[in-house]
Enzyme design. Sequence first.
Site, PDB file in Angstrom:
ATOM      1  N   SER A 187       0.838  -1.215   0.000  1.00 33.22           N
ATOM      2  CA  SER A 187       0.000   0.000   0.000  1.00 33.22           C
ATOM      3  C   SER A 187       0.865   1.253   0.000  1.00 33.22           C
ATOM      4  CB  SER A 187      -0.899   0.019   1.238  1.00 33.22           C
ATOM      5  OG  SER A 187      -1.793  -1.058   1.204  1.00 33.22           O
ATOM      6  N   GLU A 467      -4.115  -3.767  -6.833  1.00 36.17           N
ATOM      7  CA  GLU A 467      -4.314  -2.405  -7.363  1.00 36.17           C
ATOM      8  C   GLU A 467      -4.813  -1.451  -6.287  1.00 36.17           C
ATOM      9  OE1 GLU A 467      -3.145  -0.952  -9.708  1.00 36.17           O
ATOM     10  OE2 GLU A 467      -2.520  -2.724 -10.785  1.00 36.17           O
TER      11      GLU A 467
HETATM   12  C1  LIG Z   1      -4.562  -8.203 -12.353  1.00 38.26           C
HETATM   13  C2  LIG Z   1      -4.031  -7.778 -11.005  1.00 38.26           C
HETATM   14  C3  LIG Z   1      -2.724  -7.075 -11.099  1.00 38.26           C
HETATM   15  C4  LIG Z   1      -2.396  -6.358  -9.870  1.00 38.26           C
HETATM   16  C5  LIG Z   1      -1.422  -5.466  -9.884  1.00 38.26           C
HETATM   17  C6  LIG Z   1      -1.062  -4.679  -8.692  1.00 38.26           C
HETATM   18  O1  LIG Z   1      -1.605  -4.844  -7.638  1.00 38.26           O
HETATM   19  S1  LIG Z   1       0.170  -3.536  -8.920  1.00 38.26           S
HETATM   20  C7  LIG Z   1       0.433  -2.762  -7.372  1.00 38.26           C
HETATM   21  C8  LIG Z   1      -0.687  -1.845  -7.018  1.00 38.26           C
HETATM   22  N1  LIG Z   1      -0.334  -1.119  -5.820  1.00 38.26           N
HETATM   23  C9  LIG Z   1      -1.138  -0.206  -5.294  1.00 38.26           C
HETATM   24  O2  LIG Z   1      -2.233   0.029  -5.788  1.00 38.26           O
HETATM   25  C10 LIG Z   1      -0.612   0.545  -4.120  1.00 38.26           C
HETATM   26  C11 LIG Z   1      -1.647   1.409  -3.455  1.00 38.26           C
HETATM   27  N2  LIG Z   1      -1.043   2.602  -2.882  1.00 38.26           N
HETATM   28  C12 LIG Z   1      -1.023   3.820  -3.546  1.00 38.26           C
HETATM   29  O3  LIG Z   1      -1.511   3.931  -4.664  1.00 38.26           O
HETATM   30  C13 LIG Z   1      -0.379   5.014  -2.846  1.00 38.26           C
HETATM   31  O4  LIG Z   1       0.662   4.656  -2.064  1.00 38.26           O
HETATM   32  C14 LIG Z   1      -1.409   5.808  -2.019  1.00 38.26           C
HETATM   33  C15 LIG Z   1      -2.419   6.385  -3.025  1.00 38.26           C
HETATM   34  C16 LIG Z   1      -2.126   4.938  -1.022  1.00 38.26           C
HETATM   35  C17 LIG Z   1      -0.734   6.912  -1.264  1.00 38.26           C
HETATM   36  O5  LIG Z   1      -0.024   7.806  -2.118  1.00 38.26           O
HETATM   37  P1  LIG Z   1       1.245   8.624  -1.603  1.00 38.26           P
HETATM   38  O6  LIG Z   1       2.159   7.665  -0.998  1.00 38.26           O
HETATM   39  O7  LIG Z   1       1.754   9.426  -2.739  1.00 38.26           O
HETATM   40  O8  LIG Z   1       0.738   9.538  -0.471  1.00 38.26           O
HETATM   41  P2  LIG Z   1      -0.462  10.525  -0.216  1.00 38.26           P
HETATM   42  O9  LIG Z   1      -1.639   9.748   0.250  1.00 38.26           O
HETATM   43  O10 LIG Z   1       0.094  11.540   0.698  1.00 38.26           O
HETATM   44  O11 LIG Z   1      -0.831  11.231  -1.592  1.00 38.26           O
HETATM   45  C18 LIG Z   1      -0.150  12.398  -2.038  1.00 38.26           C
HETATM   46  C19 LIG Z   1      -0.985  13.114  -3.066  1.00 38.26           C
HETATM   47  O12 LIG Z   1      -1.068  12.315  -4.234  1.00 38.26           O
HETATM   48  C20 LIG Z   1      -2.417  12.155  -4.623  1.00 38.26           C
HETATM   49  N3  LIG Z   1      -2.506  10.848  -5.268  1.00 38.26           N
HETATM   50  C21 LIG Z   1      -2.277   9.626  -4.730  1.00 38.26           C
HETATM   51  N4  LIG Z   1      -2.435   8.688  -5.676  1.00 38.26           N
HETATM   52  C22 LIG Z   1      -2.734   9.342  -6.839  1.00 38.26           C
HETATM   53  C23 LIG Z   1      -3.001   8.909  -8.156  1.00 38.26           C
HETATM   54  N5  LIG Z   1      -2.973   7.621  -8.467  1.00 38.26           N
HETATM   55  N6  LIG Z   1      -3.289   9.825  -9.073  1.00 38.26           N
HETATM   56  C24 LIG Z   1      -3.315  11.142  -8.766  1.00 38.26           C
HETATM   57  N7  LIG Z   1      -3.064  11.603  -7.534  1.00 38.26           N
HETATM   58  C25 LIG Z   1      -2.782  10.712  -6.586  1.00 38.26           C
HETATM   59  C26 LIG Z   1      -3.194  12.260  -3.328  1.00 38.26           C
HETATM   60  O13 LIG Z   1      -4.548  12.606  -3.567  1.00 38.26           O
HETATM   61  C27 LIG Z   1      -2.417  13.349  -2.626  1.00 38.26           C
HETATM   62  O14 LIG Z   1      -2.821  14.582  -3.206  1.00 38.26           O
HETATM   63  P3  LIG Z   1      -2.711  15.960  -2.367  1.00 38.26           P
HETATM   64  O15 LIG Z   1      -3.537  15.748  -1.133  1.00 38.26           O
HETATM   65  O16 LIG Z   1      -1.287  16.149  -2.075  1.00 38.26           O
HETATM   66  O17 LIG Z   1      -3.319  16.972  -3.301  1.00 38.26           O
HETATM   67  C1  LIG Z   2      -3.522 -11.704  -6.491  1.00 37.26           C
HETATM   68  C2  LIG Z   2      -2.618 -10.529  -6.347  1.00 37.26           C
HETATM   69  C3  LIG Z   2      -1.933 -10.044  -7.455  1.00 37.26           C
HETATM   70  C4  LIG Z   2      -1.050  -8.983  -7.332  1.00 37.26           C
HETATM   71  N1  LIG Z   2      -0.336  -8.578  -8.420  1.00 37.26           N
HETATM   72  C5  LIG Z   2       0.599  -7.605  -8.273  1.00 37.26           C
HETATM   73  C6  LIG Z   2       1.419  -7.219  -9.378  1.00 37.26           C
HETATM   74  O1  LIG Z   2       1.280  -7.717 -10.500  1.00 37.26           O
HETATM   75  N2  LIG Z   2       2.378  -6.285  -9.171  1.00 37.26           N
HETATM   76  C7  LIG Z   2       2.569  -5.697  -7.961  1.00 37.26           C
HETATM   77  O2  LIG Z   2       3.463  -4.859  -7.838  1.00 37.26           O
HETATM   78  N3  LIG Z   2       1.787  -6.025  -6.902  1.00 37.26           N
HETATM   79  C8  LIG Z   2       0.819  -6.965  -7.031  1.00 37.26           C
HETATM   80  N4  LIG Z   2       0.020  -7.316  -5.972  1.00 37.26           N
HETATM   81  C9  LIG Z   2       0.231  -6.643  -4.683  1.00 37.26           C
HETATM   82  C10 LIG Z   2      -0.918  -5.733  -4.307  1.00 37.26           C
HETATM   83  O3  LIG Z   2      -0.944  -4.584  -5.088  1.00 37.26           O
HETATM   84  C11 LIG Z   2      -0.821  -5.379  -2.816  1.00 37.26           C
HETATM   85  O4  LIG Z   2      -0.969  -6.579  -2.095  1.00 37.26           O
HETATM   86  C12 LIG Z   2      -1.884  -4.374  -2.453  1.00 37.26           C
HETATM   87  O5  LIG Z   2      -1.563  -3.106  -2.979  1.00 37.26           O
HETATM   88  C13 LIG Z   2      -2.103  -4.280  -0.928  1.00 37.26           C
HETATM   89  O6  LIG Z   2      -0.946  -3.947  -0.293  1.00 37.26           O
HETATM   90  P1  LIG Z   2      -0.380  -4.769   0.965  1.00 37.26           P
HETATM   91  O7  LIG Z   2      -0.287  -6.186   0.566  1.00 37.26           O
HETATM   92  O8  LIG Z   2       0.838  -4.056   1.375  1.00 37.26           O
HETATM   93  O9  LIG Z   2      -1.483  -4.650   2.072  1.00 37.26           O
HETATM   94  P2  LIG Z   2      -1.329  -3.905   3.468  1.00 37.26           P
HETATM   95  O10 LIG Z   2      -1.229  -2.445   3.232  1.00 37.26           O
HETATM   96  O11 LIG Z   2      -0.264  -4.525   4.277  1.00 37.26           O
HETATM   97  O12 LIG Z   2      -2.751  -4.215   4.077  1.00 37.26           O
HETATM   98  C14 LIG Z   2      -2.975  -4.962   5.275  1.00 37.26           C
HETATM   99  C15 LIG Z   2      -4.142  -4.344   6.047  1.00 37.26           C
HETATM  100  O13 LIG Z   2      -3.762  -3.063   6.514  1.00 37.26           O
HETATM  101  C16 LIG Z   2      -4.741  -2.099   6.190  1.00 37.26           C
HETATM  102  N5  LIG Z   2      -4.075  -0.804   5.959  1.00 37.26           N
HETATM  103  C17 LIG Z   2      -2.904  -0.560   5.310  1.00 37.26           C
HETATM  104  N6  LIG Z   2      -2.627   0.750   5.298  1.00 37.26           N
HETATM  105  C18 LIG Z   2      -3.628   1.365   5.944  1.00 37.26           C
HETATM  106  C19 LIG Z   2      -3.926   2.725   6.243  1.00 37.26           C
HETATM  107  N7  LIG Z   2      -3.135   3.724   5.865  1.00 37.26           N
HETATM  108  N8  LIG Z   2      -5.054   3.000   6.944  1.00 37.26           N
HETATM  109  C20 LIG Z   2      -5.892   2.008   7.317  1.00 37.26           C
HETATM  110  N9  LIG Z   2      -5.668   0.703   7.032  1.00 37.26           N
HETATM  111  C21 LIG Z   2      -4.550   0.384   6.369  1.00 37.26           C
HETATM  112  C22 LIG Z   2      -5.395  -2.634   4.933  1.00 37.26           C
HETATM  113  O14 LIG Z   2      -6.722  -2.122   4.804  1.00 37.26           O
HETATM  114  C23 LIG Z   2      -5.394  -4.127   5.200  1.00 37.26           C
HETATM  115  O15 LIG Z   2      -6.531  -4.437   5.977  1.00 37.26           O
HETATM  116  C24 LIG Z   2      -0.874  -8.360  -6.074  1.00 37.26           C
HETATM  117  C25 LIG Z   2      -1.588  -8.825  -4.966  1.00 37.26           C
HETATM  118  C26 LIG Z   2      -2.451  -9.895  -5.095  1.00 37.26           C
HETATM  119  C27 LIG Z   2      -3.194 -10.392  -3.893  1.00 37.26           C
END
Ligand SMILES: CCC/C=C/C(=O)SCCNC(=O)CCNC(=O)[C@H](O)C(C)(C)COP(=O)([O-])OP(=O)([O-])OC[C@H]1O[C@@H](n2cnc3c(N)ncnc32)[C@H](O)[C@@H]1OP(=O)([O-])[O-]
Ligand SMILES: Cc1cc2nc3c(=O)[nH]c(=O)nc-3n(C[C@H](O)[C@H](O)[C@H](O)COP(=O)(O)OP(=O)(O)OC[C@H]3O[C@@H](n4cnc5c(N)ncnc54)[C@H](O)[C@@H]3O)c2cc1C
Length: 710
Positions: A187, A467
Amino acid sequence: MWRGGSNTRTCKRRFFSSPTRSRHHRPPYICRLHSRGSQHLKAMAEVDHLAAERATARFDVEEMKVAWAGSRHAVHVADRMARLVASDPVFRKDNRTMLSRKELFKDTLRKAAHAWKRIVELRLTEEEADLLRQYVDQPGYVDLHWGMFVPAIKGQGTEEQQHKWLPLAYKFQIIGCYAQTELGHGSNVQGLETTATFDPKTDEFVIHSPTLTSSKWWPGGLGKASTHAVVYARLITEGKDYGIHGFIVQLRSLEDHSPLPGVTLGDIGGKFGSGAYNSMDNGVLRFDHVRIPRDQMLMRLSQVTREGKYVHSNVPKQLLYGTMVYVRQSIVADASKALSRAVCIAVRYSAVRKQFGSQDGGPETQVLNYKTQQSRLFPLLASAYAFRFVGDWLNWLYTDVTQKLEAKDFSTLQEAHACTAGLKAVTTSVTADAIEECRKLCGGHGYLNSSGLPELFAVYVPACTYEGDNVVLLLQVARILMKTVSQLASGKQPVGTMAYMGKVQYLMQCKSAVSSAEDWLNPDAIQEAFEARALRMAVNCAQNISQAASQEEAAGFYERSPDLLEAAVAHIQLIIVTKFIEKVHQEIPGHGVKEQLQALCNVYALYILHKHLGDFLATGCITPRQGALANEQLGKLYAQVRPNAVALVDAFNYTDHYLGSVLGRYDGDVYPALYEEAWKDPLNETVVPEGYHEYLRPLIKQQQLKLSRL
Ligand SMILES: CCC/C=C/C(=O)SCCNC(=O)CCNC(=O)[C@H](O)C(C)(C)COP(=O)([O-])OP(=O)([O-])OC[C@H]1O[C@@H](n2cnc3c(N)ncnc32)[C@H](O)[C@@H]1OP(=O)([O-])[O-]
Ligand SMILES: Cc1cc2nc3c(=O)[nH]c(=O)nc-3n(C[C@H](O)[C@H](O)[C@H](O)COP(=O)(O)OP(=O)(O)OC[C@H]3O[C@@H](n4cnc5c(N)ncnc54)[C@H](O)[C@@H]3O)c2cc1C
C-alpha cells in the site's frame, strides 16, 4: 502521459470472416448418454427448460444486449470471440479445478501460446484480441504483460523508449510484468526499499535489494514466465534519494530462460482456492547489484543526465501512479463482468430449482418466486447493470483526463484519482460479496466446483486487495472529500463528481418531499436524498475532525477514519446512482429496454437506500416513514423484475463455456449435467478407491475380528 492499454472504442476493425450463427451462441445441446452410472438417462433432443421464463420477458433481449455491450458492433465482436474460444478444445476449462498446480500452470502457458497463435493467424485487431483473452478466462502472465507492463512503458517511457521496447513486447519477443510491491510494503508505495543507484562511471543504474523486506513479492507473471519487468525502485544519484521511479530490467535469459546474474526469482506459492488464481505465477524477485543502462530508467516524467543530474519535468509527481489509475478504471468494468456471471448463474438456476409449495402432487415452487430469493438476488442483478454503466462512464473519464494530461492540463487529475480509486474499491467489494451470496442462493449445489461459483469467487476476491487495498483507496477518496469540504467556505466551487457539494446550503437543510411509495420512482427524489446523505456525512466528518482542536488534522483524520470510510462509500454510491440515472435518461432503442433499465436503476438506488437506511436517517435526509415507503416500492419493483429476470441475464450474452457452470447453463438442463459432471471427478476413476487395501480394509477387518471375538 497516462496512455495505458487500448481504448476499444477507437480500435480499427479487421474482421475475419465468420460463419453464420444461431441466435444463441452455444452449440445445440444434446443430452449425451452418460458414460458411467447414468445409463438410465435417455438421450434427449434439445430442450429449453427456461423457455417459459424467456417467453414472459417484456422487452427485446437483442436490443438489451446492445445496451449492455455498448453498441451493436461490440455485441457482434464479443459474440464472435466468445464462440471462437468456446469451440476450441485447447481452451477447455471444465477440468481446471482438478489439475495440480504444475499442470495448471503448464495449461496456462499452453492456452496463452495457443491464443497468441490464433490472434496472429486470424489477424485479430487489438479489440478482438483483448476479448479473446477475456473469454479464455484463465489468469496468466499475459494479463500483466498487456495490462501493466505495456501500459507502464506507454505512460512513463519517452518516445525513444517506446520505440525500442513496445515492438518487442507487441510481438512477444520479450514478456514483461509490473514489479512494484515488496514483501514489506504494498500500500505504501513511497515506503518501497529497492534501490536504483546511478553510477556515472559506467553510465548505469545498479539495482539492488538491500533487505529481505525489499524483495519484490506478488507481481503476476514474475515467478516463472517474464523475461523483463518494470521495476519500481528508489532513484539515488549524486548521493541523494529522489524517491520511487520505474526501470525496465531484464530478468531472464532470452536464450534459455535462466535468471540473469544477480537475479533471484521464484513463485511465491499456492493461493486461495483450487484452480482459480493458481494459474498465475505471482513471484518473488531479489537483486544483487544488477546493472542496467541509464536509458532503461523510464524517463518521460523525470530524467537522469549522463552526468548524474536529476531533472524533473514540470508535471505532478503522481503521474508516476498512472499505470495504477489505468488498471483501476479497467477493474470497474471487470467487476460488472464477474458480477453478471455470478448473477446469471444464480438467476437461471433459481428459475430451474423448485422447492416446497406442492401439497397435492402439483408443481413445486421455483425458488426464484420466493420473495426472499428475489430481495437477495435482484439487487445484485441491478448492481451488475449499474457497474457496467458506471464502468463505461469511468472509461470515458479516463480517456478525457488522458487527453487533458497530454495537453499539460492537470486540473482533472484529482477527480480521476478519486473516481478510479473509489469506484474500484466499492465495485470490487460488492462483487466479491455478491459472488458468495450467489453461491448461497444456489443452495448446496452452489458449493460444487461444477457450479463455477467457488472458482469465480476465488479468482475474483483478490481484486479487493490488488491495485490498492480497498480501505486504503477509500481513505484516499475521504481525504479529497475533506479537502473539498474545507474549500467550500472560501467559495471555491467544486467540479466534476464533487459539484453537488457546491449546493451545500440547500443540501444541508433540505427535506425529502416523498409522501408515497411511487414518489420514490422520481429520479430527482432519489438524487436529492443521495446527495444530501453524502454531503452531510462528509461535512459531519469534517466538523468532527476540526472539533478535535487539540489534535493535528492528520491525527483527527486517523481517529475518524472509520466514519470517513463510510462517507467515501456514500459519495461513490452517489456517483453510481447518478450515472445510472443519466444512462436511463438517454435515448435507448428497443421495445421495453428503457423501461427495464429504469426499473433496475430504481432497484439499485432504493436497495442502497434500504441497506444504508441508518445513514439516511441519522443525517436527517429522510424520515423513518419515507424509509419504509422506499422499502415498499422496492418490493413492487422486484415483482416487476421477476418475469424479466432470465431475459435480463440472457442479455449479458455469455456462452456456456465462459460461464463455466452446470447451474447457469443456457438451456437450464441442470440435473443431467450435474449428474454427468460428478462422474468426471478423478475419485470416480476407480470404483474401489485407492487406499482401500491400505487403510479401509484393514480397519474394517480389524473391527470385524474384534466383534467376532466377543
Ligand atoms: C490483475 C491484477 C494485477 C495487480 C497489480 C497490482 O496490484 S500492482 C500494485 C498496485 N499497488 C497499489 O495500488 C498501491 C496502493 N497505494 C497507492 O496507490 C499510494 O501509495 C497511495 C495512493 C495509497 C498513497 O499515495 P502517496 O504515498 O503518494 O501519499 P499521499 O496519500 O500523501 O498522496 C499524495 C498526493 O497524491 C495524490 N494521489 C495519490 N495517488 C494518486 C493517483 N494515483 N493519481 C493522482 N493523484 C494521486 C493524493 O490525492 C495526494 O494529493 P494531495 O492531497 O497532495 O493533493
Ligand atoms: C492476487 C494478487 C496479485 C497482485 N499482483 C501484483 C502485481 O502484479 N504487481 C505488484 O506490484 N503487486 C501486485 N500485488 C500486490 C498488491 O498490489 C498489494 O498486495 C496491495 O496493494 C495491498 O498492499 P499490501 O499487501 O501491502 O497490504 P497492506 O497495506 O499490508 O494491508 C494490510 C491491512 O492493513 C490495512 N491498511 C494498510 N494501510 C492502511 C492505512 N493507511 N489506513 C488504514 N488501514 C490500512 C489494509 O486495509 C489491510 O486491511 C498483487 C496482490 C495480489 C493479492
